[in-house]
Design an enzyme around this catalytic site. Structure first.
Site, PDB file in Angstrom:
ATOM      1  N   SER A   1       0.868  -1.182   0.000  1.00 28.17           N
ATOM      2  CA  SER A   1       0.000   0.000   0.000  1.00 28.17           C
ATOM      3  C   SER A   1       0.905   1.234   0.000  1.00 28.17           C
ATOM      4  O   SER A   1       2.102   1.134   0.301  1.00 28.17           O
ATOM      5  CB  SER A   1      -0.890   0.010   1.251  1.00 28.17           C
TER       6      SER A   1
ATOM      7  N   ASP B   1      -0.648  -1.508  -4.156  1.00 28.47           N
ATOM      8  CA  ASP B   1      -2.039  -1.760  -3.764  1.00 28.47           C
ATOM      9  C   ASP B   1      -2.767  -0.425  -3.566  1.00 28.47           C
ATOM     10  O   ASP B   1      -2.276   0.451  -2.848  1.00 28.47           O
ATOM     11  CB  ASP B   1      -2.014  -2.561  -2.445  1.00 28.47           C
TER      12      ASP B   1
ATOM     13  N   ASP C   1      -6.362   2.946  -8.152  1.00 28.55           N
ATOM     14  CA  ASP C   1      -7.697   2.932  -7.558  1.00 28.55           C
ATOM     15  C   ASP C   1      -8.391   4.257  -7.854  1.00 28.55           C
ATOM     16  O   ASP C   1      -8.248   5.229  -7.116  1.00 28.55           O
ATOM     17  CB  ASP C   1      -7.590   2.686  -6.050  1.00 28.55           C
TER      18      ASP C   1
ATOM     19  N   HIS D   1     -10.947  -8.007  -3.167  1.00 27.92           N
ATOM     20  CA  HIS D   1     -10.253  -7.373  -2.037  1.00 27.92           C
ATOM     21  C   HIS D   1     -10.950  -7.810  -0.746  1.00 27.92           C
ATOM     22  O   HIS D   1     -12.020  -8.387  -0.773  1.00 27.92           O
ATOM     23  CB  HIS D   1     -10.324  -5.840  -2.183  1.00 27.92           C
TER      24      HIS D   1
ATOM     25  N   GLY E   1      -9.965  -9.994   1.588  1.00 26.60           N
ATOM     26  CA  GLY E   1      -9.974 -11.454   1.730  1.00 26.60           C
ATOM     27  C   GLY E   1     -10.053 -11.960   3.167  1.00 26.60           C
ATOM     28  O   GLY E   1     -10.405 -13.108   3.407  1.00 26.60           O
TER      29      GLY E   1
ATOM     30  N   THR F   1      -5.394  -7.949   6.614  1.00 29.85           N
ATOM     31  CA  THR F   1      -5.739  -7.831   8.035  1.00 29.85           C
ATOM     32  C   THR F   1      -5.464  -9.114   8.830  1.00 29.85           C
ATOM     33  O   THR F   1      -4.994  -9.061   9.969  1.00 29.85           O
ATOM     34  CB  THR F   1      -7.226  -7.424   8.177  1.00 29.85           C
TER      35      THR F   1
END
Ligand code: 13P
Length: 287
Positions: A49, A84, A105, A207, A209, A232
């Site tokens: 990210s 990401d 994005d 996304h 998951g 996470t």
């Protein structure tokens, strides 16, 4: 050597399995994910990210670390290094730094603006031999501080973006980042089916998951999902294992604090999660 995500995802889509994208935050996570992929002979995507890139001091450092590990750990399975949820500027920086894949994005822009910006990045990615993921319909939960609502994407908008020539498409189907709330309604397979129908061979990306029940994961793969992102769950396991280690007082034995020992239980916990996910997604042995 890093590869783009194109070939691995086309194979996954055709073979009805999914490649895992596991986000990295530091050296330990990266090593754990790469070693597990190699051990299981599975392709893998390392997700970074913008926040994690910054934390690791910048994209060039990330590229240097990953390339060094590929060589020194003798990693021979296909590995893509992927931005990401990138901004337009973030994508350009990762092109410059040597990533093999980027995600733009643009889901928070009006669709015409998302189309325009994605179109420009399709050309940039192609010129630099990289894969490109686009997003339609914001994915709920928190993405680096931005809270979304778990939208379902419009299949016609998905087709517009897919037709631009992106490599893979993330579409909101009621999924959210982070832990799912008790009252979560589950994935919208109706939306996924409609998107699959409109976008044909395009590998779709799921996304959020973490915490999606196994039967829903399998159904999503059967309906065209070829890439699944997990973050996470690794964060929680890493934190819990580290805390357990500290609470056991082991870090104060012998010569005192040893950061290498302190981070080992968390690293092992990440390996277990990556293994479990690769088995569930069906990517084991597919390198
Ligand atoms: P989770 O953190 O919910 O696993 O989602 C990860 C993700 O989608 C990263 O883009």
């Amino acid at each position: 050597m890093l590869v783009t995500a194109k070939e691995m995802l086309e194979k996954a889509k055709a073979g009805k399995y999914a490649v895992g994208q596991f986000n990295i935050n530091n050296l330990e996570w990266t090593k754990a994910i790469l070693q597990t992929a190699q051990e299981l002979n599975s392709p893998v995507i390392l997700g970074v990210s913008e926040g994690a890139g910054k934390y690791m001091t910048g994209y060039k450092t990330v590229v240097g670390m990953v390339n060094g590990m590929l060589e020194e750990l003798n990693i021979t399975v296909p590995v893509a290094l992927h931005l990401d949820h990138g901004s337009y500027e973030g994508c350009l920086k990762c092109v410059e730094a040597g990533f093999s894949s980027i995600m733009f994005d643009g889901s928070h822009y009006p669709i015409d603006e998302n189309v325009e910006k994605t179109k420009e990045l399709v050309k940039i990615a192609a010129d630099n031999h990289m894969s490109l993921e686009a997003e339609v319909g914001a994915i709920g939960g928190e993405e680096d501080g931005v809270i979304g609502k778990g939208e379902c994407a419009d299949p016609d908008e998905c087709k517009r973006i897919a037709d631009l020539g992106v490599t893979m498409l993330a579409a909101g189907i009621g999924n959210i980042h982070g832990v799912y709330p008790e009252n979560w309604e589950g994935l919208s397979f109706e939306t996924l089916e409609a998107i699959s129908e409109k976008t044909g061979d395009m590998p779709l990306v799921l996304h959020g998951g973490t915490g999606i029940p196994a039967d829903q994961i399998k159904k999503a793969i059967s309906l065209g999902v070829a890439k699944i992102n997990v973050n996470t769950e690794c964060q929680i396991a890493f934190a819990q294992a580290t805390r357990k280690y500290i609470e056991a007082g082991k870090d104060q034995q012998g010569k005192g604090f040893d950061p290498r020992k302190l981070l080992l239980p968390g690293t092992e916990a990440i390996k277990d999660i990556v293994k479990e996910k690769m088995e569930l997604f069906g990517s084991v042995g597919k390198a």
